[in-house]
Design a protein around this motif. Structure first.
Motif, PDB file in Angstrom:
ATOM      1  N   GLY A 161       4.231   3.492   5.425  1.00  0.00           N
ATOM      2  CA  GLY A 161       5.063   4.471   4.736  1.00  0.00           C
ATOM      3  C   GLY A 161       4.458   5.856   4.840  1.00  0.00           C
ATOM      4  N   GLU A 162       5.252   6.838   4.494  1.00  0.00           N
ATOM      5  CA  GLU A 162       4.810   8.222   4.556  1.00  0.00           C
ATOM      6  C   GLU A 162       3.635   8.469   3.611  1.00  0.00           C
ATOM      7  OE1 GLU A 162       8.109  10.727   3.694  1.00  0.00           O
ATOM      8  OE2 GLU A 162       9.364   9.947   5.320  1.00  0.00           O
ATOM      9  N   SER A 163       2.890   9.508   3.909  1.00  0.00           N
ATOM     10  CA  SER A 163       1.781   9.891   3.047  1.00  0.00           C
ATOM     11  C   SER A 163       2.288  10.220   1.641  1.00  0.00           C
ATOM     12  CB  SER A 163       1.052  11.110   3.631  1.00  0.00           C
ATOM     13  OG  SER A 163       0.022  11.548   2.778  1.00  0.00           O
ATOM     14  N   GLY A 164       1.615   9.680   0.640  1.00  0.00           N
ATOM     15  CA  GLY A 164       1.952   9.985  -0.740  1.00  0.00           C
ATOM     16  C   GLY A 164       3.092   9.182  -1.319  1.00  0.00           C
ATOM     17  N   CYS A 165       3.551   8.131  -0.617  1.00  0.00           N
ATOM     18  CA  CYS A 165       4.718   7.389  -1.104  1.00  0.00           C
ATOM     19  C   CYS A 165       4.365   6.289  -2.099  1.00  0.00           C
ATOM     20  CB  CYS A 165       5.528   6.813   0.060  1.00  0.00           C
ATOM     21  SG  CYS A 165       4.681   5.518   0.972  1.00  0.00           S
ATOM     22  N   GLY A 166       3.074   6.046  -2.346  1.00  0.00           N
ATOM     23  CA  GLY A 166       2.697   5.068  -3.363  1.00  0.00           C
ATOM     24  C   GLY A 166       2.072   3.794  -2.833  1.00  0.00           C
ATOM     25  N   LYS A 167       1.476   3.838  -1.653  1.00  0.00           N
ATOM     26  CA  LYS A 167       0.843   2.634  -1.103  1.00  0.00           C
ATOM     27  C   LYS A 167      -0.340   2.204  -1.962  1.00  0.00           C
ATOM     28  CE  LYS A 167       0.368   4.563   3.023  1.00  0.00           C
ATOM     29  NZ  LYS A 167       1.207   5.786   2.949  1.00  0.00           N
ATOM     30  N   ASN A 168      -1.131   3.174  -2.410  1.00  0.00           N
ATOM     31  CA  ASN A 168      -2.276   2.856  -3.274  1.00  0.00           C
ATOM     32  C   ASN A 168      -1.813   2.212  -4.576  1.00  0.00           C
ATOM     33  OD1 ASN A 168      -4.159   3.563  -5.601  1.00  0.00           O
ATOM     34  ND2 ASN A 168      -5.458   4.076  -3.864  1.00  0.00           N
ATOM     35  N   TYR A 169      -0.779   2.793  -5.190  1.00  0.00           N
ATOM     36  CA  TYR A 169      -0.265   2.258  -6.454  1.00  0.00           C
ATOM     37  C   TYR A 169       0.200   0.818  -6.283  1.00  0.00           C
ATOM     38  CZ  TYR A 169       3.000   1.280 -10.223  1.00  0.00           C
ATOM     39  OH  TYR A 169       3.673   0.676 -11.252  1.00  0.00           O
ATOM     40  N   ASN A 170       0.935   0.542  -5.208  1.00  0.00           N
ATOM     41  CA  ASN A 170       1.458  -0.804  -5.009  1.00  0.00           C
ATOM     42  C   ASN A 170       0.358  -1.795  -4.659  1.00  0.00           C
ATOM     43  OD1 ASN A 170       4.571  -0.910  -5.170  1.00  0.00           O
ATOM     44  ND2 ASN A 170       4.184   0.984  -4.054  1.00  0.00           N
ATOM     45  N   ALA A 171      -0.687  -1.341  -3.978  1.00  0.00           N
ATOM     46  CA  ALA A 171      -1.832  -2.213  -3.711  1.00  0.00           C
ATOM     47  C   ALA A 171      -2.497  -2.618  -5.022  1.00  0.00           C
ATOM     48  CB  ALA A 171      -2.832  -1.504  -2.805  1.00  0.00           C
ATOM     49  N   ARG A 172      -2.641  -1.670  -5.934  1.00  0.00           N
ATOM     50  CA  ARG A 172      -3.232  -1.977  -7.236  1.00  0.00           C
ATOM     51  C   ARG A 172      -2.324  -2.888  -8.060  1.00  0.00           C
ATOM     52  NH1 ARG A 172      -7.655   1.058  -8.680  1.00  0.00           N
ATOM     53  NH2 ARG A 172      -8.220   2.703  -7.194  1.00  0.00           N
ATOM     54  N   LEU A 173      -1.007  -2.694  -7.917  1.00  0.00           N
ATOM     55  CA  LEU A 173      -0.064  -3.562  -8.628  1.00  0.00           C
ATOM     56  C   LEU A 173      -0.186  -5.000  -8.142  1.00  0.00           C
ATOM     57  CD1 LEU A 173       2.392  -3.980 -10.514  1.00  0.00           C
ATOM     58  CD2 LEU A 173       3.853  -3.414  -8.561  1.00  0.00           C
ATOM     59  N   ILE A 174      -0.254  -5.190  -6.824  1.00  0.00           N
ATOM     60  CA  ILE A 174      -0.412  -6.533  -6.265  1.00  0.00           C
ATOM     61  C   ILE A 174      -1.704  -7.169  -6.759  1.00  0.00           C
ATOM     62  CG2 ILE A 174      -0.776  -7.819  -4.119  1.00  0.00           C
ATOM     63  CD1 ILE A 174       1.103  -5.807  -2.759  1.00  0.00           C
ATOM     64  N   HIS A 175      -2.781  -6.381  -6.750  1.00  0.00           N
ATOM     65  CA  HIS A 175      -4.067  -6.893  -7.244  1.00  0.00           C
ATOM     66  C   HIS A 175      -3.971  -7.301  -8.715  1.00  0.00           C
ATOM     67  CE1 HIS A 175      -8.329  -7.132  -8.256  1.00  0.00           C
ATOM     68  NE2 HIS A 175      -8.107  -6.250  -9.222  1.00  0.00           N
ATOM     69  N   LYS A 176      -3.361  -6.459  -9.510  1.00  0.00           N
ATOM     70  CA  LYS A 176      -3.275  -6.715 -10.946  1.00  0.00           C
ATOM     71  C   LYS A 176      -2.484  -7.980 -11.249  1.00  0.00           C
ATOM     72  CE  LYS A 176      -1.758  -4.554 -15.278  1.00  0.00           C
ATOM     73  NZ  LYS A 176      -1.127  -3.349 -15.886  1.00  0.00           N
ATOM     74  N   LYS A 177      -1.432  -8.220 -10.460  1.00  0.00           N
ATOM     75  CA  LYS A 177      -0.550  -9.356 -10.727  1.00  0.00           C
ATOM     76  C   LYS A 177      -0.978 -10.624 -10.004  1.00  0.00           C
ATOM     77  CE  LYS A 177       2.205  -6.999 -13.339  1.00  0.00           C
ATOM     78  NZ  LYS A 177       2.290  -7.288 -14.791  1.00  0.00           N
ATOM     79  N   THR A 178      -1.963 -10.540  -9.109  1.00  0.00           N
ATOM     80  CA  THR A 178      -2.414 -11.697  -8.350  1.00  0.00           C
ATOM     81  C   THR A 178      -3.723 -12.205  -8.924  1.00  0.00           C
ATOM     82  OG1 THR A 178      -1.400 -10.825  -6.333  1.00  0.00           O
ATOM     83  CG2 THR A 178      -3.002 -12.586  -6.073  1.00  0.00           C
TER      84      THR A 178
END
Length: 337
Positions: free
Chosen positions: A119-136
């Motif tokens: 995805g484009e720069s700044g679109c939230g890849k870091n946020y979604n990676a942390r979300l996956i970690h938190k829920k897994t």
């Protein structure tokens, strides 16, 4: 009573994600609220400690910004419903690109296979990676993030795998690398396209064998970290250009998640803007939210956060209004860069 346009409201982000990931949402006791009743129910949901949700007719859609600004702790989702006598189903009208991305996030949460986010720069890849970690699994386990582009290529092997005492001049003791630090947790490697070809080969070996060796060491150490990768480059083109090895591409792209740019996720923009303003002890007026929705957001979430912070500085009030919103292009002409 049948009606076609509805709003789903919940105080639980988990419920909001579940609804986003579902094409259909079954509900009971759906009813048409008066606006005063709606305010009362929203107030109850906002201060309810347990997950609470309600669905109501969207005849108040023109006042949605007012509701979102009044209840920043709630999640609002526009939907299109088809109420049948035999089954009550609410069909989510979130656009297909967003539904696919949310479904894949949900798939990633349910498994521990390697994930590649694009995805484009700044679109939230870091946020979604942390979300996956938190829920897994156990969210208490470590989450480590490394931006490949920020590390000197000569130090990359030591950074990832660590080193043993005496491995090189100045190595006076054993050091831990990111793979060892992220044991039983999640290792998020951002900007993976910048990894040198030599390190690509070594990373492929680690992913194939699930073991690694420290620089200067001979002991095989088990790799137990969940791997998430991200890039804003086209890896397929880099493979064709021989800049990214094909076996590694296949190894890291077991599940590919395209994170849509913010301009394709306007339903999330309001929640993000309210949260960014809340960090500065501010609220956002409905007219300001409307102006935010009219912007193209080439810088995505990073630009949005910058815009809200700027607005918070420019206003002397506790609420951000339309006239307080100034976009980057009003200060800089990026076309001339």
């Amino acid at each position: 009573m049948p009606f076609s346009d509805c709003l789903f409201v919940t105080n639980s982000p988990d419920t909001a994600v579940t609804v986003n990931c579902s094409q259909n949402f079954s509900f009971k006791n759906c009813r048409d609220y008066s606006f005063s009743e709606l305010l009362r129910e929203c107030r109850k949901a906002a201060f309810h400690s347990e997950p609470a949700s309600l669905v109501f007719s969207e005849k108040f859609s023109c006042r949605l910004y007012e509701l979102q600004a009044s209840f920043p702790q709630l999640y609002f989702k526009k939907m299109n419903s088809k109420i049948h006598s035999d089954s009550n189903q609410l069909n989510n009208t979130i656009n297909k690109k967003n539904r696919d991305y949310l479904l894949k996030i949900n798939q990633a949460i349910k498994t521990k296979i390697p994930v590649l986010m694009i995805g484009e720069s700044g679109c939230g890849k870091n946020y979604n990676a942390r979300l996956i970690h938190k829920k897994t699994g156990n969210p208490q386990n470590n989450f480590f993030e490394l931006n490949i582009n920020e590390i000197n290529p000569n130090l990359m092997e030591t950074t990832l795998f660590g080193s043993v005492k005496g491995a090189f001049t100045g190595a006076q003791f054993d050091s831990m690398g990111f793979f060892e630090c992220a044991k039983n947790g999640t290792l998020f490697l951002d900007e993976i396209s910048y990894l040198s070809r030599d390190m690509q080969v070594k990373l492929l070996g680690v992913l194939d064998k699930n073991t690694f060796r420290k620089v200067g060491g001979i002991k095989e150490i088990a790799s137990t970290a969940r791997m998430i990768f991200a890039t804003d480059s086209n890896l397929r083109n880099l493979v064709k250009e021989k800049k990214f090895i094909q076996p590694l591409f296949y190894r890291i792209s077991v599940l590919i998640i395209r994170i849509p740019p913010l301009r394709e996720r306007l339903e999330e923009l309001t929640m993000l803007a309210i949260n960014f303003a809340r960090e500065q002890q501010k609220t956002i007026a409905p007219d300001a939210l409307k102006k935010l929705h009219s912007h193209h957001w080439p810088g995505n979430i990073r630009e949005l956060k910058n815009c809200i912070q700027r607005s918070c500085v420019q206003t002397y009030e506790n609420t951000i209004h339309r006239e307080d919103i100034a976009f980057d292009h009003e200060f800089f002409d990026f076309s001339e860069a």
